[in-house]
Design a protein around this motif. Structure first.
Motif, PDB file in Angstrom:
ATOM      1  N   PHE A  96       0.832  -1.208   0.000  1.00  0.00           N
ATOM      2  CA  PHE A  96       0.000   0.000   0.000  1.00  0.00           C
ATOM      3  C   PHE A  96       0.863   1.253   0.000  1.00  0.00           C
ATOM      4  N   ASN A  97       1.921   1.259   0.816  1.00  0.00           N
ATOM      5  CA  ASN A  97       2.814   2.422   0.848  1.00  0.00           C
ATOM      6  C   ASN A  97       3.467   2.649  -0.509  1.00  0.00           C
ATOM      7  N   THR A  98       3.877   1.571  -1.166  1.00  0.00           N
ATOM      8  CA  THR A  98       4.502   1.706  -2.479  1.00  0.00           C
ATOM      9  C   THR A  98       3.508   2.240  -3.501  1.00  0.00           C
ATOM     10  N   ALA A  99       2.282   1.717  -3.461  1.00  0.00           N
ATOM     11  CA  ALA A  99       1.257   2.210  -4.390  1.00  0.00           C
ATOM     12  C   ALA A  99       0.969   3.689  -4.156  1.00  0.00           C
ATOM     13  N   TYR A 100       0.899   4.098  -2.899  1.00  0.00           N
ATOM     14  CA  TYR A 100       0.699   5.507  -2.559  1.00  0.00           C
ATOM     15  C   TYR A 100       1.829   6.357  -3.130  1.00  0.00           C
ATOM     16  N   PHE A 101       3.056   5.897  -2.938  1.00  0.00           N
ATOM     17  CA  PHE A 101       4.221   6.625  -3.429  1.00  0.00           C
ATOM     18  C   PHE A 101       4.181   6.759  -4.950  1.00  0.00           C
ATOM     19  N   VAL A 102       3.793   5.696  -5.651  1.00  0.00           N
ATOM     20  CA  VAL A 102       3.782   5.707  -7.109  1.00  0.00           C
ATOM     21  C   VAL A 102       2.628   6.543  -7.646  1.00  0.00           C
ATOM     22  N   VAL A 103       1.432   6.334  -7.113  1.00  0.00           N
ATOM     23  CA  VAL A 103       0.237   7.005  -7.640  1.00  0.00           C
ATOM     24  C   VAL A 103       0.332   8.516  -7.464  1.00  0.00           C
ATOM     25  N   GLY A 264      11.555   3.339   7.762  1.00  0.00           N
ATOM     26  CA  GLY A 264      10.263   2.675   7.600  1.00  0.00           C
ATOM     27  C   GLY A 264       9.176   3.210   8.503  1.00  0.00           C
ATOM     28  N   GLY A 265       9.504   4.059   9.444  1.00  0.00           N
ATOM     29  CA  GLY A 265       8.509   4.598  10.362  1.00  0.00           C
ATOM     30  C   GLY A 265       7.908   5.894   9.832  1.00  0.00           C
ATOM     31  N   PRO A 266       7.051   6.493  10.623  1.00  0.00           N
ATOM     32  CA  PRO A 266       6.537   6.000  11.910  1.00  0.00           C
ATOM     33  C   PRO A 266       5.423   4.969  11.724  1.00  0.00           C
ATOM     34  N   LEU A 267       5.414   3.970  12.564  1.00  0.00           N
ATOM     35  CA  LEU A 267       4.400   2.908  12.551  1.00  0.00           C
ATOM     36  C   LEU A 267       4.305   2.237  11.180  1.00  0.00           C
ATOM     37  N   ASN A 268       5.459   2.044  10.537  1.00  0.00           N
ATOM     38  CA  ASN A 268       5.539   1.327   9.251  1.00  0.00           C
ATOM     39  C   ASN A 268       4.798   2.030   8.116  1.00  0.00           C
ATOM     40  N   THR A 269       4.561   3.318   8.248  1.00  0.00           N
ATOM     41  CA  THR A 269       3.820   4.019   7.198  1.00  0.00           C
ATOM     42  C   THR A 269       4.679   4.372   5.997  1.00  0.00           C
ATOM     43  N   THR A 270       5.995   4.155   6.066  1.00  0.00           N
ATOM     44  CA  THR A 270       6.860   4.447   4.926  1.00  0.00           C
ATOM     45  C   THR A 270       7.679   3.231   4.496  1.00  0.00           C
ATOM     46  N   VAL A 271       7.336   2.056   5.013  1.00  0.00           N
ATOM     47  CA  VAL A 271       8.022   0.845   4.570  1.00  0.00           C
ATOM     48  C   VAL A 271       7.585   0.537   3.136  1.00  0.00           C
ATOM     49  N   SER A 272       8.546   0.432   2.232  1.00  0.00           N
ATOM     50  CA  SER A 272       8.228   0.108   0.837  1.00  0.00           C
ATOM     51  C   SER A 272       8.357  -1.396   0.626  1.00  0.00           C
ATOM     52  N   ALA A 273       7.868  -1.853  -0.527  1.00  0.00           N
ATOM     53  CA  ALA A 273       7.965  -3.274  -0.842  1.00  0.00           C
ATOM     54  C   ALA A 273       9.422  -3.707  -0.957  1.00  0.00           C
ATOM     55  N   SER A 274      10.249  -2.874  -1.564  1.00  0.00           N
ATOM     56  CA  SER A 274      11.671  -3.207  -1.687  1.00  0.00           C
ATOM     57  C   SER A 274      12.356  -3.218  -0.328  1.00  0.00           C
TER      58      SER A 274
END
Length: 316
Positions: A96-103, A264-274
């Motif tokens: 989800f974070n990666t999709a957010y970053f891309v979109v 990757g924080g806070p609370l894993n909201t910036t952890v990407s798939a890679s």
């Protein structure tokens, strides 16, 4: 009558001899070519082909770091690692974070790059080279160095961004420590760093637009927006496709930004798939990490194919 008859075999033997000479020379050149390419082939087999084959093998096994001494004694689990990924809440969050970053990031990067290219193409020609160099400099700068600088800029207490906001009476947030602002901060940094590449490519495309078409459309009464919409954009469609595809592929693999700036924080909201794949590899879950990497590859292939399908404009 005997002389011509005697000469004929001599000519034939000479032709066969020259043919054998040419054939031998071609074989010698072929062998020399293989000899010259042998170092590259060895490096490719050892450092590219063999790791890829190993990763495919790992993706269908339960291999962990304790199994490295006996990699062929592990159990085949077939598609269990892939099924595990779809049921893993952490991987779902990372996807989800990666999709957010891309979109959000890809359209912003393209818009900023196109706007900068239009400004340079229509602006002061004497300073065009200077601005091109200035806008492109972040692209060739180390991403780690850029991320460290942005981390200091976004510091909640002493960062330049909050200091400037304080001058106008705005209390800036903890950009990288807020679940609301952490990902937008990473997107802003990525757009600032990467739009230079698209700008250079768009600028090259804009300079290939025939001026006769623009002048003819202006004579016909088209305003600036209409000339851009109906003349420039159709000509830029191949350029737009290239910039969109390359930017999307890069953003689907984003890793350094959260790894350096937020962990990757806070609370894993910036952890990407890679980044999640890298974490699994560092934890010793080699089979799971290999399966995740091929899932990312599959997503990139599907998204790229869809972009070529809908943006190539073959129907025109």
């Amino acid at each position: 009558m005997t002389a011509p008859t005697a000469l004929a075999p001599q000519r034939g033997s000479a032709g066969r001899s020259s043919g054998r000479g040419r054939s031998g020379g071609a074989r010698l050149e072929e062998r020399a070519g293989w000899l010259l390419t042998l170092p590259f082939l060895l490096l490719f087999l050892v450092f590219t082909a063999w790791p890829v084959i190993q990763s495919v093998f790992f993706a269908f096994t339960d291999i962990r770091n304790k199994d490295l001494r006996t990699p062929f004694a592990v159990d085949f689990v077939w598609f269990d690692q892939f099924v595990k990924a779809f049921g893993d809440p952490m991987f779902q969050q990372a996807a989800f974070n990666t999709a957010y970053f891309v979109v959000v990031g890809v359209p912003l990067t393209i818009l900023v790059a196109l706007a900068a290219a239009l400004a340079l193409n229509n602006g002061i020609s004497r300073l065009r080279a200077v601005f091109r160099l200035g806008f492109y400099t972040p692209v060739i700068t180390s991403i780690v160095a850029v991320a460290v600088v942005w981390r200091f800029l976004l510091h909640p207490d002493s960062g330049l961004v909050n200091t400037v906001l304080g001058w106008v009476g705005i209390d800036g947030p903890n950009w990288l420590g807020s679940t609301t602002w952490a990902m937008p901060s990473l997107i802003a940094m990525a757009v600032w760093r990467n739009f230079g590449t698209g700008m250079i490519i768009f600028l090259a495309g804009l300079q290939s637009v025939p001026t006769q078409l623009l002048e003819a459309s202006a004579i016909d009464g088209a305003n600036a927006w209409q000339r851009f919409r109906f003349v420039v954009l159709p000509i830029l469609r191949p350029t737009m496709l290239f910039v969109t595809v390359t930017t999307t592929i890069g953003y689907l693999q984003f890793f350094e930004e959260p790894f350096v700036m937020t962990k990757g924080g806070p609370l894993n909201t910036t952890v990407s798939a890679s980044m999640f794949t890298y974490q699994q590899f560092s934890f010793g879950n080699y089979g799971y990490a290999a399966a995740l990497s091929y899932l990312i590859f599959l997503v990139i292939a599907i998204v790229t194919a869809l972009q070529f399908r809908f943006l190539s404009g073959k129907e025109d």
